[in-house]
Design an enzyme around this catalytic site. Structure first.
Site, PDB file in Angstrom:
ATOM      1  N   ILE A 157      31.339  33.401   7.760  1.00 42.77           N
ATOM      2  CA  ILE A 157      31.995  34.419   8.577  1.00 42.77           C
ATOM      3  C   ILE A 157      32.656  33.785   9.796  1.00 42.77           C
ATOM      4  O   ILE A 157      32.085  32.918  10.447  1.00 42.77           O
ATOM      5  CB  ILE A 157      30.975  35.485   9.025  1.00 42.77           C
ATOM      6  CG1 ILE A 157      30.486  36.285   7.811  1.00 42.77           C
ATOM      7  CG2 ILE A 157      31.574  36.431  10.056  1.00 42.77           C
ATOM      8  CD1 ILE A 157      29.479  37.355   8.150  1.00 42.77           C
ATOM      9  N   GLY A 190      28.384  33.108   4.725  1.00 46.08           N
ATOM     10  CA  GLY A 190      29.023  34.199   4.008  1.00 46.08           C
ATOM     11  C   GLY A 190      29.534  33.795   2.643  1.00 46.08           C
ATOM     12  O   GLY A 190      29.676  34.645   1.758  1.00 46.08           O
ATOM     13  N   ASP A 217      26.752  34.514   0.407  1.00 44.43           N
ATOM     14  CA  ASP A 217      26.736  35.960   0.161  1.00 44.43           C
ATOM     15  C   ASP A 217      27.681  36.315  -0.988  1.00 44.43           C
ATOM     16  O   ASP A 217      27.334  37.095  -1.881  1.00 44.43           O
ATOM     17  CB  ASP A 217      27.179  36.733   1.413  1.00 44.43           C
ATOM     18  CG  ASP A 217      26.157  36.687   2.539  1.00 44.43           C
ATOM     19  OD1 ASP A 217      24.973  36.929   2.281  1.00 44.43           O
ATOM     20  OD2 ASP A 217      26.557  36.397   3.682  1.00 44.43           O
ATOM     21  N   GLU A 232      22.718  31.029   8.337  1.00 43.00           N
ATOM     22  CA  GLU A 232      22.624  32.057   9.377  1.00 43.00           C
ATOM     23  C   GLU A 232      21.571  31.786  10.446  1.00 43.00           C
ATOM     24  O   GLU A 232      21.798  32.081  11.629  1.00 43.00           O
ATOM     25  CB  GLU A 232      22.387  33.424   8.731  1.00 43.00           C
ATOM     26  CG  GLU A 232      23.635  34.063   8.135  1.00 43.00           C
ATOM     27  CD  GLU A 232      23.981  33.546   6.749  1.00 43.00           C
ATOM     28  OE1 GLU A 232      24.944  34.059   6.152  1.00 43.00           O
ATOM     29  OE2 GLU A 232      23.291  32.617   6.263  1.00 43.00           O
ATOM     30  N   ASP A 261      22.746  38.956   6.508  1.00 47.10           N
ATOM     31  CA  ASP A 261      22.698  40.404   6.294  1.00 47.10           C
ATOM     32  C   ASP A 261      23.729  40.938   5.308  1.00 47.10           C
ATOM     33  O   ASP A 261      23.907  42.151   5.182  1.00 47.10           O
ATOM     34  CB  ASP A 261      22.842  41.154   7.621  1.00 47.10           C
ATOM     35  CG  ASP A 261      24.119  40.807   8.378  1.00 47.10           C
ATOM     36  OD1 ASP A 261      24.944  40.050   7.841  1.00 47.10           O
ATOM     37  OD2 ASP A 261      24.289  41.297   9.513  1.00 47.10           O
TER      38      ASP A 261
END
Length: 274
Positions: A69, A124, A127, A147, A155
């Site tokens: 991210i 990310g 993810d 993270e 998350d």
């Protein structure tokens, strides 16, 4: 075909039902920006609804798959003119759910998505690939559940999806240490199905796999993806009941007739678009 700021969709062969979806922010190592989270679900939905698309290959433009991210997103998320902590917290929760929905769009897409990973796949990026259906990488690819090093709890789905892929103990170790691990270790853990020697090798191999899947019955392929995803949340008996219901609705199709005829006639089957 729609134009995107953070993404690019390409059909390399006009006669193919394989479409490429690129993370297209190479100057920032394909970091996930606000534009990405706005555009990614729309791009996947457009491919899902495109009758000419049977399989999607997800790649990163440049030398990396995804660096995670964009850190600027955290700054924008934290800022608020509200003085009410309750409202601030509710707004933040809603924003996190919005970001999560962009990644979950990979699972909601009926068409199978193959992650073709090279270079960095961090935060990310993990993810995203854990929400894809199949994953392949180059031998020089590297991964990190990053993270905790940024003082946050992952998350967007890694902590929910990764344990089912690599096992709970391995997922805990990777998430708590945030350590970098290689493509070969990713293969040992089961995160990727195969490691290729170079980007060219990866591109050729993934294209062949995608074309092979795309040539099969689209009803069978989309159904297999849907049933596998649903079965993760069901007991064995519930899963068997679900597939019985699914096949009672879908089994007796023109695709079944075509596959059977092609088998006996020793030819390749040709299926209608979905």
């Amino acid at each position: 075909m729609a134009e995107y700021k953070s993404l690019k969709i390409k059909q390399i062969n006009q006669n193919s039902s394989v479409f490429y979806l690129y993370l297209n922010n190479p100057s920032h190592l394909n970091a996930l920006t606000t534009e990405f989270f706005n555009e990614f679900p729309k791009a996947l939905k457009s491919l899902d609804q495109n009758p000419n698309a049977n399989v999607i290959i997800l790649e990163g433009v440049g030398n990396n798959f995804c660096s995670g991210i964009d850190l600027g997103l955290f700054t924008n998320t934290a800022s608020s003119s509200e003085n009410d902590n309750g409202r601030n917290n509710e707004r933040l929760r809603r924003h996190i759910k919005y970001l999560q929905s962009a990644v979950t769009a990979l699972e909601e897409c009926r068409k199978p998505v193959i992650a073709s990973i090279h270079g960095a796949c961090i935060g990310g990026g993990i993810d995203i690939v854990t929400a894809c259906d199949i994953r392949y990488c180059t031998k020089d690819a590297f991964f990190s559940v990053k993270e905790v090093d940024l003082a946050i709890v992952a998350d967007l789905g890694t902590l929910q999806r990764l344990p089912a892929i690599v096992g709970y103990g391995n997922a805990v170790e990777l998430a708590l240490t945030a350590r970098k691990f290689s493509g070969s270790e990713a293969k040992e853990l089961g995160l990727v199905s195969r490691v290729l020697g170079s980007k060219d090798d990866l591109d050729g191999f993934v294209a062949r796999i995608a074309e092979d899947i795309a040539a099969k019955s689209p009803l069978a392929i989309t159904g297999t993806k849907a049933v596998l995803l649903k079965s993760k949340d069901l007991s064995l008996d519930q899963g068997l009941d679900y597939i019985a219901t699914w096949n009672s609705a879908m089994l007796l199709s023109d695709d079944l007739k075509e596959a059977t005829s092609a088998y006996f006639q020793k030819r390749k089957p040709v299926f209608s678009k979905l």
